[in-house]
Write a protein that holds these residues in place. Structure first.
Motif, PDB file in Angstrom:
ATOM      1  N   TYR A   1      24.047  24.932  33.480  1.00 57.58           N
ATOM      2  CA  TYR A   1      25.754  24.970  33.077  1.00 57.58           C
ATOM      3  C   TYR A   1      26.512  24.389  32.641  1.00 57.58           C
ATOM      4  O   TYR A   1      27.797  25.156  31.861  1.00 57.58           O
ATOM      5  CB  TYR A   1      26.496  25.355  34.722  1.00 57.58           C
ATOM      6  N   ASP A   2      26.694  23.032  32.229  1.00 52.52           N
ATOM      7  CA  ASP A   2      26.803  22.365  31.663  1.00 52.52           C
ATOM      8  C   ASP A   2      26.698  22.356  30.180  1.00 52.52           C
ATOM      9  O   ASP A   2      27.347  22.844  29.444  1.00 52.52           O
ATOM     10  CB  ASP A   2      27.181  20.774  31.639  1.00 52.52           C
ATOM     11  N   ALA A   3      25.320  22.125  29.575  1.00 48.04           N
ATOM     12  CA  ALA A   3      25.170  23.029  28.379  1.00 48.04           C
ATOM     13  C   ALA A   3      25.903  24.451  28.267  1.00 48.04           C
ATOM     14  O   ALA A   3      25.463  23.998  27.164  1.00 48.04           O
ATOM     15  CB  ALA A   3      23.325  22.590  28.546  1.00 48.04           C
ATOM     16  N   GLU A   4      24.916  24.976  29.110  1.00 51.22           N
ATOM     17  CA  GLU A   4      26.053  26.591  28.134  1.00 51.22           C
ATOM     18  C   GLU A   4      27.669  26.540  28.189  1.00 51.22           C
ATOM     19  O   GLU A   4      27.745  26.550  27.579  1.00 51.22           O
ATOM     20  CB  GLU A   4      25.335  27.136  29.691  1.00 51.22           C
ATOM     21  N   SER A   5      28.297  25.897  29.155  1.00 54.31           N
ATOM     22  CA  SER A   5      29.631  25.721  28.969  1.00 54.31           C
ATOM     23  C   SER A   5      29.430  25.320  27.357  1.00 54.31           C
ATOM     24  O   SER A   5      30.913  25.655  26.658  1.00 54.31           O
ATOM     25  CB  SER A   5      30.012  24.422  30.156  1.00 54.31           C
TER      26      SER A   5
ATOM     27  N   ARG B   1      32.494  25.009  22.228  1.00 53.45           N
ATOM     28  CA  ARG B   1      31.386  25.394  20.672  1.00 53.45           C
ATOM     29  C   ARG B   1      31.917  27.004  19.864  1.00 53.45           C
ATOM     30  O   ARG B   1      32.124  26.942  18.880  1.00 53.45           O
ATOM     31  CB  ARG B   1      29.499  25.457  20.550  1.00 53.45           C
ATOM     32  N   TRP B   2      31.374  28.274  20.566  1.00 55.08           N
ATOM     33  CA  TRP B   2      32.254  29.822  20.041  1.00 55.08           C
ATOM     34  C   TRP B   2      33.568  29.917  20.442  1.00 55.08           C
ATOM     35  O   TRP B   2      33.578  31.654  20.353  1.00 55.08           O
ATOM     36  CB  TRP B   2      30.551  30.619  20.633  1.00 55.08           C
ATOM     37  N   HIS B   3      33.361  29.130  21.544  1.00 55.84           N
ATOM     38  CA  HIS B   3      35.461  29.556  22.103  1.00 55.84           C
ATOM     39  C   HIS B   3      34.941  30.877  22.755  1.00 55.84           C
ATOM     40  O   HIS B   3      36.386  31.974  22.745  1.00 55.84           O
ATOM     41  CB  HIS B   3      35.894  29.872  20.903  1.00 55.84           C
ATOM     42  N   THR B   4      34.147  31.218  23.703  1.00 55.39           N
ATOM     43  CA  THR B   4      33.657  32.098  24.730  1.00 55.39           C
ATOM     44  C   THR B   4      33.857  31.634  26.461  1.00 55.39           C
ATOM     45  O   THR B   4      33.003  31.624  26.931  1.00 55.39           O
ATOM     46  CB  THR B   4      32.660  32.578  24.565  1.00 55.39           C
ATOM     47  N   MET B   5      34.100  29.578  26.564  1.00 57.96           N
ATOM     48  CA  MET B   5      34.599  29.337  27.904  1.00 57.96           C
ATOM     49  C   MET B   5      35.573  30.370  28.201  1.00 57.96           C
ATOM     50  O   MET B   5      36.689  29.767  28.181  1.00 57.96           O
ATOM     51  CB  MET B   5      34.183  28.536  27.245  1.00 57.96           C
TER      52      MET B   5
ATOM     53  N   TYR C   1      30.867  21.687  35.047  1.00 55.16           N
ATOM     54  CA  TYR C   1      30.493  21.297  36.052  1.00 55.16           C
ATOM     55  C   TYR C   1      31.270  19.665  36.176  1.00 55.16           C
ATOM     56  O   TYR C   1      32.728  19.216  36.085  1.00 55.16           O
ATOM     57  CB  TYR C   1      29.599  21.208  36.968  1.00 55.16           C
ATOM     58  N   LEU C   2      30.524  19.059  34.980  1.00 55.14           N
ATOM     59  CA  LEU C   2      31.065  17.705  34.739  1.00 55.14           C
ATOM     60  C   LEU C   2      32.279  17.392  33.170  1.00 55.14           C
ATOM     61  O   LEU C   2      33.137  17.435  33.409  1.00 55.14           O
ATOM     62  CB  LEU C   2      29.477  16.722  34.598  1.00 55.14           C
ATOM     63  N   GLN C   3      31.570  18.472  32.409  1.00 52.85           N
ATOM     64  CA  GLN C   3      32.059  18.236  31.476  1.00 52.85           C
ATOM     65  C   GLN C   3      31.358  18.841  30.400  1.00 52.85           C
ATOM     66  O   GLN C   3      29.908  19.715  30.535  1.00 52.85           O
ATOM     67  CB  GLN C   3      32.217  17.360  30.511  1.00 52.85           C
ATOM     68  N   ALA C   4      31.934  20.156  29.478  1.00 55.18           N
ATOM     69  CA  ALA C   4      31.292  20.602  28.789  1.00 55.18           C
ATOM     70  C   ALA C   4      31.762  20.070  26.862  1.00 55.18           C
ATOM     71  O   ALA C   4      33.069  19.375  26.742  1.00 55.18           O
ATOM     72  CB  ALA C   4      32.056  21.763  28.478  1.00 55.18           C
TER      73      ALA C   4
END
Length: 463
Positions: free
Chosen positions: A84-88, A93-97, A102-105
């Motif tokens: 989930y942090d990887a996907e976040s 990066r593409w401003h769609t979060m 969970y921990l960090q993006a």
């Protein structure tokens, strides 16, 4: 050309990545870019969502490794929270979060872009987490990586250097010294009503023949993922009795024992055919199965496919479910071992307490830890609570599956998440390994955990 990493923090005490800490890495990478091969995308023939793919890989690892449900739920939370942090990070990066990590993006630089960027972030994160969790399954994990990507995991990928390694390291740092490796031995209370090994001459269980076999007795002390402590939602002692003597002398206890003695006996005429089928459907106690957390992850994947979730939606859903189950395991084992009553299993209550030495549970063997409260119930309620809140409704029809070899059916269909959780809880009474109040208190505990997790972590914007 380069931008510093920006860590999006969830709450105080979480990890932070700064540009200063990575300055040396950037310099090294900059000098190697001209020689670096094109970053690998997923193999051209891959299909399906990467979150679902890597959760299926996790299930395969669980079936091979076996073990107690606590460590299994911890492994699932580590992988899915990292995914989930990887996907976040990709969404940031593409401003769609649109929901908290969970921990960090990690906001990584534009030069990291390449074919299959989202796929690579998730796959390489999952692979590296699983490799650490299941070091004895390197060949299996390497083959699964190659099946997905068409390349070896050791092939160069700039995302490993810029994002994946950071996410993986953050997860290990967060879970380092969390108490999950405790080797403390268990000392039984040694009183009537207190848990003891459940192996008998005519009902042998080599996995539960002595007190030292008690499974993960200190799991209730493991650092939670979201809860404030393992005891945060601790229910009252069964029947609110404060001693074994008062508990065993109560009419409530006698009623509990009689219910499981009747409904949970091998060959019981009082148990219906459908109840027997449900008992085995939800069992999953033996090694070689997905175990309870794995079965619920498999059901989550089935619901996801039915609902057509996106990769981002899947990443958040699986992280929420996994973290809730991991915290439910901690809270449940706090009840089992850290309270005044380490309740003996029905087979002990009936054979030793009632002197019915021929009674056998439908299950044949009994999980090697105290009865109160039910782990299956807590896992199922934590799962159902997250699913209901995520989809904003309980009334979703879905078909669940089992891989328990003794189940007479492979699938069962439910009209709500709560219905499935309730059946999973009741099934432990029908299997002869739990009392009704184990199921009831486990459901309440899991529901409380789910609500806390959903409202305190990985929240959507505006929630």
């Amino acid at each position: 050309m380069f931008r510093m990493f920006r860590a999006i923090r969830k709450r105080p005490g979480r990890l932070r990545v700064t540009g200063v800490a990575l300055a040396t890495v950037f310099t090294t990478v900059a000098g190697a870019l001209a020689l670096a091969p094109q970053p690998a995308a997923a193999a051209p023939n891959y299909t399906g969502d990467p979150v679902l793919y890597w959760n299926n890989v996790l299930l395969g690892a669980i079936k091979t490794a076996g073990g107690a449900p606590g460590p299994i739920s911890r492994a699932a939370a580590e992988m899915n929270a990292a995914i989930y942090d990887a996907e976040s990070s990709y969404r940031l990066r593409w401003h769609t979060m649109t929901s908290d990590p969970y921990l960090q993006a990690v906001d990584y630089a534009a030069w990291s872009e390449g074919p299959g960027e989202e796929e690579r972030l998730i796959g390489r994160t999952a692979y590296n987490i699983l490799l650490k969790l299941f070091p004895g399954q390197t060949t299996y994990l390497d083959n699964k990586f190659k099946e997905r990507f068409g390349t070896k995991p050791t092939d160069f990928d700039i995302l490993d250097t810029t994002v994946v390694n950071t996410i993986v390291t953050n997860m290990w740092t967060f879970r380092d010294a969390d108490g999950s490796d405790s080797k403390d031995a268990y000392t039984p209370d040694g009183k009537p009503g207190a848990w003891r090994p459940t192996s008998y001459p005519d009902l042998p269980d080599p996995n539960c023949s002595q007190a030292s076999d008690a499974a993960i007795p200190r799991w209730g002390r493991v650092k939670p993922w979201t809860l404030l402590s393992g005891s945060q939602f601790r229910p009252s002692t069964p029947g609110q009795y404060d001693s074994y003597e008062n508990l065993l002398a109560s009419p409530a206890y006698a009623e509990q024992v009689q219910q499981v003695r009747t409904l949970g006996a091998a060959g019981s005429p009082a148990r219906t055919t459908d109840q027997t089928a449900a008992a085995w459907f939800w069992a999953n106690d033996a090694n070689g199965t997905y175990k309870p957390p794995g079965q619920l992850l498999d059901i989550t994947a089935r619901v996801s496919r039915d609902r057509g979730l996106t990769t981002y939606q899947n990443a958040r859903l699986f992280a929420l479910v996994s973290v809730a189950m991991a915290d439910a395991a901690i809270a449940e084992w706090d009840v089992k071992y850290e309270t005044k009553i380490d309740l003996w299993r029905p087979v002990s209550a009936i054979r030793e307490g009632l002197k019915d030495t021929t009674w056998k549970p439908l299950s044949g063997t009994t999980p090697c830890f105290p009865a109160w409260a039910s782990g299956h119930s807590a896992f199922a309620a934590a799962w159902a609570g997250i699913m209901r809140q995520y989809f904003t409704t309980d009334d979703i029809t879905f078909t669940a599956s089992t891989d328990d070899p003794k189940s007479p059916v492979r699938t069962r269909t439910f009209t709500s998440f709560s219905q499935a959780a309730r059946e999973a809880a009741d099934s432990r009474v029908w299997l002869g390994v739990h009392y009704p109040w184990d199921a009831r208190d486990g459901l309440t505990l899991g529901e409380d955990v789910a609500t806390w997790v959903f409202t305190h972590t990985m929240k959507e914007a505006g929630s």
